[in-house]
Design a protein around this motif. Structure first.
Motif, PDB file in Angstrom:
ATOM      1  N   GLU A   1      -6.836   3.521   8.584  1.00 47.93           N
ATOM      2  CA  GLU A   1      -5.611   3.074   7.941  1.00 47.93           C
ATOM      3  C   GLU A   1      -5.454   1.514   8.077  1.00 47.93           C
ATOM      4  O   GLU A   1      -5.696   1.055   9.176  1.00 47.93           O
ATOM      5  CB  GLU A   1      -4.526   3.435   8.110  1.00 47.93           C
ATOM      6  CG  GLU A   1      -4.149   5.032   7.702  1.00 47.93           C
ATOM      7  CD  GLU A   1      -3.055   5.768   8.321  1.00 47.93           C
ATOM      8  OE1 GLU A   1      -2.878   6.541   8.152  1.00 47.93           O
ATOM      9  OE2 GLU A   1      -2.380   5.178   9.498  1.00 47.93           O
ATOM     10  N   GLU A   2      -5.535   0.542   7.227  1.00 44.38           N
ATOM     11  CA  GLU A   2      -5.361  -0.966   7.419  1.00 44.38           C
ATOM     12  C   GLU A   2      -4.369  -1.685   6.855  1.00 44.38           C
ATOM     13  O   GLU A   2      -3.901  -1.302   6.017  1.00 44.38           O
ATOM     14  CB  GLU A   2      -6.709  -1.478   6.815  1.00 44.38           C
ATOM     15  CG  GLU A   2      -7.865  -1.321   7.590  1.00 44.38           C
ATOM     16  CD  GLU A   2      -9.109  -2.045   6.910  1.00 44.38           C
ATOM     17  OE1 GLU A   2      -9.363  -3.216   7.978  1.00 44.38           O
ATOM     18  OE2 GLU A   2      -9.458  -2.142   5.949  1.00 44.38           O
ATOM     19  N   GLU A   3      -3.401  -2.320   7.683  1.00 46.40           N
ATOM     20  CA  GLU A   3      -2.401  -3.142   7.103  1.00 46.40           C
ATOM     21  C   GLU A   3      -2.707  -4.531   6.843  1.00 46.40           C
ATOM     22  O   GLU A   3      -3.467  -5.062   7.666  1.00 46.40           O
ATOM     23  CB  GLU A   3      -1.226  -3.284   8.358  1.00 46.40           C
ATOM     24  CG  GLU A   3      -0.582  -1.674   8.558  1.00 46.40           C
ATOM     25  CD  GLU A   3      -0.030  -1.471   9.771  1.00 46.40           C
ATOM     26  OE1 GLU A   3       0.565  -0.462  10.259  1.00 46.40           O
ATOM     27  OE2 GLU A   3       0.167  -2.585  10.644  1.00 46.40           O
ATOM     28  N   PHE A   4      -2.306  -5.163   5.920  1.00 46.49           N
ATOM     29  CA  PHE A   4      -2.712  -6.535   5.382  1.00 46.49           C
ATOM     30  C   PHE A   4      -1.570  -7.277   5.222  1.00 46.49           C
ATOM     31  O   PHE A   4      -0.592  -6.606   4.698  1.00 46.49           O
ATOM     32  CB  PHE A   4      -3.528  -6.344   4.045  1.00 46.49           C
ATOM     33  CG  PHE A   4      -4.758  -5.541   4.187  1.00 46.49           C
ATOM     34  CD1 PHE A   4      -5.959  -6.205   5.010  1.00 46.49           C
ATOM     35  CD2 PHE A   4      -4.680  -4.216   3.725  1.00 46.49           C
ATOM     36  CE1 PHE A   4      -6.979  -5.551   5.020  1.00 46.49           C
ATOM     37  CE2 PHE A   4      -6.033  -3.555   3.999  1.00 46.49           C
ATOM     38  CZ  PHE A   4      -7.119  -4.238   4.565  1.00 46.49           C
ATOM     39  N   LEU A   5      -1.774  -8.424   5.267  1.00 43.38           N
ATOM     40  CA  LEU A   5      -0.367  -9.617   4.755  1.00 43.38           C
ATOM     41  C   LEU A   5      -0.685  -9.918   3.257  1.00 43.38           C
ATOM     42  O   LEU A   5      -1.905  -9.924   2.889  1.00 43.38           O
ATOM     43  CB  LEU A   5      -0.658 -10.887   5.467  1.00 43.38           C
ATOM     44  CG  LEU A   5      -0.184 -10.953   7.109  1.00 43.38           C
ATOM     45  CD1 LEU A   5      -0.665 -12.257   7.626  1.00 43.38           C
ATOM     46  CD2 LEU A   5       1.123 -10.338   7.435  1.00 43.38           C
TER      47      LEU A   5
ATOM     48  N   VAL B   1       1.177  -4.837   2.877  1.00 39.96           N
ATOM     49  CA  VAL B   1       0.908  -3.234   2.297  1.00 39.96           C
ATOM     50  C   VAL B   1      -0.138  -2.633   3.372  1.00 39.96           C
ATOM     51  O   VAL B   1      -0.460  -3.242   4.404  1.00 39.96           O
ATOM     52  CB  VAL B   1       0.041  -3.300   0.827  1.00 39.96           C
ATOM     53  CG1 VAL B   1       1.243  -3.723  -0.051  1.00 39.96           C
ATOM     54  CG2 VAL B   1      -1.053  -4.005   0.725  1.00 39.96           C
ATOM     55  N   GLU B   2      -0.186  -1.258   3.191  1.00 45.29           N
ATOM     56  CA  GLU B   2      -1.261  -0.598   3.752  1.00 45.29           C
ATOM     57  C   GLU B   2      -2.311   0.302   3.189  1.00 45.29           C
ATOM     58  O   GLU B   2      -1.701   0.665   1.961  1.00 45.29           O
ATOM     59  CB  GLU B   2      -0.454   0.337   4.772  1.00 45.29           C
ATOM     60  CG  GLU B   2      -1.349   1.194   5.631  1.00 45.29           C
ATOM     61  CD  GLU B   2      -0.935   2.275   6.597  1.00 45.29           C
ATOM     62  OE1 GLU B   2      -0.584   2.018   7.714  1.00 45.29           O
ATOM     63  OE2 GLU B   2      -0.411   3.524   5.961  1.00 45.29           O
ATOM     64  N   THR B   3      -3.698   0.271   3.523  1.00 41.47           N
ATOM     65  CA  THR B   3      -4.424   1.014   2.891  1.00 41.47           C
ATOM     66  C   THR B   3      -5.053   2.215   3.627  1.00 41.47           C
ATOM     67  O   THR B   3      -5.006   1.969   4.882  1.00 41.47           O
ATOM     68  CB  THR B   3      -5.709   0.371   2.289  1.00 41.47           C
ATOM     69  OG1 THR B   3      -6.454  -0.256   3.487  1.00 41.47           O
ATOM     70  CG2 THR B   3      -5.362  -0.855   1.437  1.00 41.47           C
ATOM     71  N   SER B   4      -5.624   3.192   3.077  1.00 39.78           N
ATOM     72  CA  SER B   4      -6.001   4.357   3.863  1.00 39.78           C
ATOM     73  C   SER B   4      -7.343   4.555   3.329  1.00 39.78           C
ATOM     74  O   SER B   4      -7.475   4.710   1.992  1.00 39.78           O
ATOM     75  CB  SER B   4      -5.091   5.337   3.903  1.00 39.78           C
ATOM     76  OG  SER B   4      -4.723   5.871   2.862  1.00 39.78           O
ATOM     77  N   THR B   5      -8.473   5.252   4.031  1.00 43.43           N
ATOM     78  CA  THR B   5      -9.690   5.737   3.488  1.00 43.43           C
ATOM     79  C   THR B   5      -9.455   7.402   3.373  1.00 43.43           C
ATOM     80  O   THR B   5      -8.382   7.868   3.880  1.00 43.43           O
ATOM     81  CB  THR B   5     -10.969   5.529   4.431  1.00 43.43           C
ATOM     82  OG1 THR B   5     -10.520   6.310   5.780  1.00 43.43           O
ATOM     83  CG2 THR B   5     -11.064   4.074   4.765  1.00 43.43           C
TER      84      THR B   5
END
Length: 358
Positions: free
Chosen positions: A4-8, A49-53
């Protein structure tokens, strides 16, 4: 394993912007993916926001998913007039905005300045475990190595318009939460659950989602979730975190003793040192408890998980990627290099936007 990655979320000029609701509406309108994971999701603030694989076993598949997730998040952000940047913290002084969510507003009301200033981005790695007891075995084994994972990922040297002198200032901001940081050994799953119940009984945190240990049992999946890392500027560095965590987990289930005899008070000092200097100074050696050059301590980690990496087919790639990080530097080193070349806060963010998509 999964990431999981959080991005600006930032304007094309490089300034954080509160467009998460628009991005999430656009994401919700896309055709659904029947596989688990792989979503663009809300975070605590409207400037992120956050993404997840999806869960996967293959390293190359994971890297492709991380890059695809970054590309999808950026495309959605562009449709909302923004971009995404993989930075552990914004370099500018930002008045961030809590998402329109009841729980988020309760956190803001309860935690005051800590919540108001909490615009940071991390990288979370999940690895599957059979049950709570195996998960706790992994957690306890990870304890002396989490600081090294933080040093490799450190990507937040600036805060509120100033250079902090830290490679990961995100970890310092994050450390204000009452449940954050290293933990004492748990020993077994029942003890872990008792500790969580004791924390909830205090009425301090809202729920088990606010258990912000450096590594924890996931509240939603049969996984260990390692949360110590900054979001990585380079997508391959995020996958490096996952590969190392999986190798540490595999090593944990075959290694005695499962619990390293290091007190949590000592581990907090190791973590602080990793946050301060990242990969450019000394880290504390888990084998001796004394400072050694970061490259040597990273080498200790590699030796510790060498067999697990080899069995997974990840050894040569991990050796190359670790060498790359040590030569090039982590995200903090790259940001400081851009500063030295004359980049101001906004220009730094714009450069990060470009690297995020590589």
């Amino acid at each position: 394993m999964g990431v999981e990655e959080e991005f600006l979320l930032v304007t094309p000029d490089g300034v954080p912007t509160a467009v998460a609701p628009a991005v999430l509406r656009l994401a919700a309108a896309e055709p659904s993916d029947p596989r688990p994971g792989g979503d663009v999701e809300k975070e605590f603030k409207q400037e992120q926001v956050e993404t997840s694989t999806h869960p996967c076993t293959d390293r190359d598949d994971l890297l492709a998913q991380v890059r695809d997730g970054r590309a999808r998040a950026d495309a959605l952000a562009q449709a909302a007039g923004a971009r995404v940047a993989a930075l552990g913290a914004p370099p500018q002084d930002v008045e961030s905005t809590v998402i329109p969510d009841r729980r988020a507003h309760e956190i803001r009301a309860r935690f005051g300045q800590t919540a108001r200033e909490q615009l940071t981005c991390g990288c979370h790695v999940h690895v599957a475990v059979q049950d709570d007891d195996e998960g706790v075995r992994v957690l306890d084994h990870l304890r002396p190595w989490n600081a090294v994972l933080l040093a490799l990922s450190a990507n937040s040297p600036s805060w509120s318009g100033s250079s902090t002198g830290y490679a990961s200032y995100r970890s310092q901001v994050w450390g204000r939460w009452p449940t954050s940081g290293p933990t004492a050994p748990f020993g077994d799953g029942a003890t872990y659950r008792h500790v969580i119940a004791d924390l909830l009984r205090t009425g301090t945190v809202l729920d088990d989602g606010m258990v912000y240990f450096d590594a924890r049992l996931s509240a939603h999946y049969p996984t260990v979730e390692v949360r110590v890392a900054d979001v990585c500027l380079d997508a391959a560095d995020a996958v490096l975190q996952a590969v190392l965590v999986r190798a540490l987990a595999e090593t944990a289930v075959r290694t005695e003793p499962a619990v390293a005899p290091v007190r949590a008070e000592v581990l907090r000092t190791w973590t602080w040192r990793a946050a301060r200097s990242g990969v450019t100074g000394d880290l504390v050696s888990p084998s001796t408890g004394e400072p050694r050059p970061a490259a040597d301590v990273v080498g200790e980690l590699l030796d510790h998980v060498r067999d697990a990496l080899a069995e997974a087919g990840d050894l040569e790639w991990t050796e190359r990627q670790l060498g790359h990080v040590l030569r090039r530097g982590n995200g903090a080193v790259q940001q400081l290099a851009w500063r030295a070349q004359g980049a101001d806060d906004d220009a730094l963010v714009r450069r990060a936007v470009d690297v995020t998509q590589l």
